[in-house]
Design a protein around this motif. Sequence first.
Motif, mmCIF file in Angstrom:
data_model
loop_
_atom_site.group_PDB
_atom_site.id
_atom_site.type_symbol
_atom_site.label_atom_id
_atom_site.label_comp_id
_atom_site.label_asym_id
_atom_site.label_seq_id
_atom_site.Cartn_x
_atom_site.Cartn_y
_atom_site.Cartn_z
ATOM 1 N N VAL A 165 0.049 1.767 -6.118
ATOM 2 C CA VAL A 165 -0.047 0.940 -5.270
ATOM 3 C C VAL A 165 -0.603 -0.333 -5.955
ATOM 4 O O VAL A 165 -1.104 -0.467 -6.937
ATOM 5 C CB VAL A 165 -1.647 1.007 -4.460
ATOM 6 N N GLN A 208 -9.887 -1.097 -5.945
ATOM 7 C CA GLN A 208 -9.170 -0.294 -5.905
ATOM 8 C C GLN A 208 -8.671 1.474 -5.142
ATOM 9 O O GLN A 208 -8.002 2.457 -5.531
ATOM 10 C CB GLN A 208 -7.912 0.591 -7.108
ATOM 11 N N SER A 209 -9.290 0.960 -4.228
ATOM 12 C CA SER A 209 -9.621 2.193 -2.766
ATOM 13 C C SER A 209 -8.591 2.068 -1.760
ATOM 14 O O SER A 209 -8.177 1.530 -1.070
ATOM 15 C CB SER A 209 -10.886 1.813 -2.408
ATOM 16 N N TYR A 210 -7.266 2.981 -2.336
ATOM 17 C CA TYR A 210 -6.444 3.267 -1.121
ATOM 18 C C TYR A 210 -7.457 3.484 -0.154
ATOM 19 O O TYR A 210 -6.414 2.571 1.338
ATOM 20 C CB TYR A 210 -5.475 4.473 -1.248
ATOM 21 N N GLU A 211 -8.286 4.049 0.312
ATOM 22 C CA GLU A 211 -9.024 4.435 1.281
ATOM 23 C C GLU A 211 -9.159 3.544 2.207
ATOM 24 O O GLU A 211 -9.285 2.975 3.006
ATOM 25 C CB GLU A 211 -9.536 5.831 1.569
ATOM 26 N N PHE A 266 -2.438 -3.544 -5.976
ATOM 27 C CA PHE A 266 -3.276 -3.101 -5.847
ATOM 28 C C PHE A 266 -3.470 -5.386 -5.110
ATOM 29 O O PHE A 266 -4.014 -6.008 -4.533
ATOM 30 C CB PHE A 266 -4.508 -3.116 -5.931
ATOM 31 N N LEU A 310 1.232 -1.496 -0.304
ATOM 32 C CA LEU A 310 -0.239 0.267 0.164
ATOM 33 C C LEU A 310 0.701 1.231 0.321
ATOM 34 O O LEU A 310 0.529 2.190 -0.128
ATOM 35 C CB LEU A 310 -1.030 0.207 1.185
ATOM 36 N N SER A 318 4.331 3.246 -4.669
ATOM 37 C CA SER A 318 3.453 4.150 -6.034
ATOM 38 C C SER A 318 3.680 3.180 -7.231
ATOM 39 O O SER A 318 5.405 3.715 -7.932
ATOM 40 C CB SER A 318 3.913 5.508 -5.221
ATOM 41 N N CYS A 330 -8.522 1.011 1.999
ATOM 42 C CA CYS A 330 -8.054 -0.298 1.930
ATOM 43 C C CYS A 330 -6.798 -0.225 3.016
ATOM 44 O O CYS A 330 -6.760 -1.206 4.118
ATOM 45 C CB CYS A 330 -6.837 -1.022 1.005
ATOM 46 N N SER A 331 -6.540 0.555 3.580
ATOM 47 C CA SER A 331 -5.367 1.514 3.981
ATOM 48 C C SER A 331 -6.718 1.358 5.807
ATOM 49 O O SER A 331 -6.146 1.114 6.532
ATOM 50 C CB SER A 331 -5.618 3.213 4.613
ATOM 51 N N CYS A 348 -9.699 -3.762 -2.651
ATOM 52 C CA CYS A 348 -8.450 -4.473 -3.481
ATOM 53 C C CYS A 348 -9.621 -4.491 -4.960
ATOM 54 O O CYS A 348 -8.493 -3.573 -5.829
ATOM 55 C CB CYS A 348 -8.082 -5.264 -3.321
#
Length: 164
Positions: free
Chosen positions: A82, A120-123, A84, A77, A80, A125-126, A117
């Motif tokens: 990410v 592809q949502s970074y927020e 996924f 995560l 850069s 997933c975090s 995942c």
Amino acid sequence: MPRFHGQNNHAPMDIVNQLQKQYVDYLTSLFHEGVLDDQFTQLQKLQDESNPDFTVEVATLFFVDSDKLIDNMAAALERSPVDFKQVDADVHQLKGSSSSIGATRVKNLCITFRGFCEAQSYEGCSICLQQVKNECALLKDKLQNLFRMEQQIVGAGGSVPLMD
């Protein structure tokens, strides 16, 4: 009603009975809270005199593996862009291993995590990564308490109850 493996008489039975009742009550609460499911009971039934620490060993391996997977997810995560697909592969593996030991809440979080995942949502997933870390820590604490109770029962000359 719980079943008992062979019983020794090293301590007064009322102490052993009290420890066994506390154990059954605590284990029952873990099921009611959704921390564990019947798969954990199945693991316990595989434990016998020839392998008395089977459940503890399986849980220990789960936590070693889950720590590695969580570290891998965090690293993926942070890259850069990410990765996924890597995060999803690690979450999928954690979902399988949590399911195999009966860790219901960890498994359910992994299902949600995989959705983030895929999106592809970074927020998302975090947030899920932090929840998985927290839930694994809580599970570890609760299982360590359970295993401590088992040691107390055996140390008092009793047998650990098996849930049917």
